[in-house]
Design a protein around this motif. Sequence first.
Motif, PDB file in Angstrom:
ATOM      1  N   LEU A 280     -18.798  38.328 -10.467  1.00 41.35           N
ATOM      2  CA  LEU A 280     -18.457  39.033 -11.692  1.00 41.35           C
ATOM      3  C   LEU A 280     -17.700  38.161 -12.685  1.00 41.35           C
ATOM      4  CD1 LEU A 280     -17.329  42.471 -10.172  1.00 41.35           C
ATOM      5  CD2 LEU A 280     -19.522  41.924 -11.254  1.00 41.35           C
ATOM      6  N   ALA A 281     -17.147  37.060 -12.198  1.00 40.88           N
ATOM      7  CA  ALA A 281     -16.355  36.190 -13.067  1.00 40.88           C
ATOM      8  C   ALA A 281     -17.241  35.528 -14.120  1.00 40.88           C
ATOM      9  CB  ALA A 281     -15.653  35.120 -12.233  1.00 40.88           C
ATOM     10  N   LYS A 282     -16.721  35.425 -15.308  1.00 44.46           N
ATOM     11  CA  LYS A 282     -17.446  34.794 -16.408  1.00 44.46           C
ATOM     12  C   LYS A 282     -16.782  33.467 -16.747  1.00 44.46           C
ATOM     13  CE  LYS A 282     -18.939  39.205 -18.359  1.00 44.46           C
ATOM     14  NZ  LYS A 282     -18.931  40.080 -19.555  1.00 44.46           N
ATOM     15  N   PRO A 283     -17.500  32.345 -16.609  1.00 42.72           N
ATOM     16  CA  PRO A 283     -16.904  31.038 -16.890  1.00 42.72           C
ATOM     17  C   PRO A 283     -16.281  30.939 -18.272  1.00 42.72           C
ATOM     18  CG  PRO A 283     -19.036  30.790 -15.818  1.00 42.72           C
ATOM     19  CD  PRO A 283     -18.881  32.240 -16.134  1.00 42.72           C
ATOM     20  N   GLU A 284     -16.840  31.664 -19.263  1.00 46.39           N
ATOM     21  CA  GLU A 284     -16.317  31.562 -20.622  1.00 46.39           C
ATOM     22  C   GLU A 284     -14.879  32.087 -20.728  1.00 46.39           C
ATOM     23  OE1 GLU A 284     -19.276  35.090 -20.501  1.00 46.39           O
ATOM     24  OE2 GLU A 284     -19.160  33.037 -19.764  1.00 46.39           O
ATOM     25  N   LYS A 285     -14.432  32.855 -19.717  1.00 44.79           N
ATOM     26  CA  LYS A 285     -13.052  33.334 -19.730  1.00 44.79           C
ATOM     27  C   LYS A 285     -12.057  32.185 -19.633  1.00 44.79           C
ATOM     28  CE  LYS A 285     -11.828  36.778 -17.220  1.00 44.79           C
ATOM     29  NZ  LYS A 285     -11.629  37.666 -16.054  1.00 44.79           N
ATOM     30  N   PHE A 286     -12.493  31.037 -19.127  1.00 42.16           N
ATOM     31  CA  PHE A 286     -11.604  29.895 -18.957  1.00 42.16           C
ATOM     32  C   PHE A 286     -11.746  28.866 -20.073  1.00 42.16           C
ATOM     33  CE2 PHE A 286     -12.553  31.705 -14.806  1.00 42.16           C
ATOM     34  CZ  PHE A 286     -11.296  31.891 -14.276  1.00 42.16           C
TER      35      PHE A 286
ATOM     36  N   PHE B 148      -9.873  24.687 -22.014  1.00 36.14           N
ATOM     37  CA  PHE B 148     -10.517  23.403 -22.253  1.00 36.14           C
ATOM     38  C   PHE B 148     -10.722  23.090 -23.725  1.00 36.14           C
ATOM     39  CE2 PHE B 148     -12.522  24.831 -18.097  1.00 36.14           C
ATOM     40  CZ  PHE B 148     -11.641  24.105 -17.309  1.00 36.14           C
ATOM     41  N   GLU B 149     -10.786  24.116 -24.566  1.00 32.21           N
ATOM     42  CA  GLU B 149     -11.096  23.907 -25.979  1.00 32.21           C
ATOM     43  C   GLU B 149      -9.872  23.575 -26.827  1.00 32.21           C
ATOM     44  OE1 GLU B 149     -15.138  26.345 -27.117  1.00 32.21           O
ATOM     45  OE2 GLU B 149     -13.227  27.416 -27.252  1.00 32.21           O
TER      46      GLU B 149
END
Length: 398
Positions: free
Chosen positions: A374-380, A384-385
């Motif tokens: 269920l985890a979405k990589p974009e949440k992290f 990094f940005e």
Amino acid sequence: MTTTTAMVIGGGIAGPVAAMALRRAGVEAVVYEAYSGTADGVGGGLSIAPNGLDALEVIGAREAVERIGTPIEGMVMQSWTGKRLGEFGSPAHLPAMQFVWRDELYRALYDEAVRQGITVEHGKRLVDATDTGDGVRVSFADGTTARADILIGADGIRSTVRGLLDPAAPRPRYAGLLGFGARTSSSGLPGTGGRMHMVFGKRAFFGYQIEDDSSGGWFANLPRREPMTRAEAVSAGADEWLRVLRDAFADDRTPATRLIELTDPAGLVITGALEDIPTVPVWSRGRMVLIGDAAHPTSPSSGQGASLAIESAVELARCLRDLPHDQAFAAYERARRSRVERIIALAARTNSDKAAGPVARVLRDLLMPTAMRLAKPEKFTWQFEHHIEWTSPAAVPA
């Protein structure tokens, strides 16, 4: 009043970066290091995230770090059974994070700082610092003194400068884990395709990355109820720790035991207790200020410790370039505090999973596959940005 000179206490990661950034901001800085020699051969592996590379670009040190790094194209999460739980990595539009050995990172930044004309004085252990109103005067254990417009504490999680700023400052918090690691020159294992494998083992946590030539490295976080200093852990002996680690990973269906068995005891890196401080209430007072682990120490589980230290050093220099020191310190803290404390908190939750007890471990293993799906990589991505607008003027804080 414009800041023209600075003393940086601590010659690890944040110190040389701060001095290089300050020079670009028009402030001449001298780095004072407590130890008599350089830290060659000291420390385990760590990662430099895209945001850390972005900050290094400001001071012209990114290429020096990428030369000694190994790209991490992704992080594969696994259970102790070998089951793949999911994969994360840097967003596609950002560069890959870099895996580096701390001693090589230290040397790369040290050499780059010297190349850029930064003075580093060794054997200068800080004893006291006095804010004279128009500057700061410091005393060192060798009987010498120094003076500059401001003092920057980059002296780590057990910062002397932090204690001078705030005698009631919180002490490091033990995460319930001990850290170990080693390099391997010939594991006989297939390459992991540029991916770091992170394994929530049955009794401990294990991470490893293998290159195409079968070289690579590994690290382990071993749960332990009582903390141990690095000196105490080292005194137990590498042979004994390798035996303990083999036992800890004996039931795991991963390459952990093989990599541990291949490790020469002389090459085992023993880092001691994993620690953090959730919040450091006082970052600055008068003409003295903290950066890096002195201000916001996060445990290695964040994967952001060095990158956050680099960011803070550059952001502080930007603020000092444009503002008087008191306004610069306030603007710097406002720009940094919420970000770093959020990452410290995330790492603390990761440590809880790594140090789970028997019951919590069963629940973790049951729930984690679903959580990872269920985890979405974009949440992290926000980690990094992060970009420091070096060319933009620092704003006067409200």
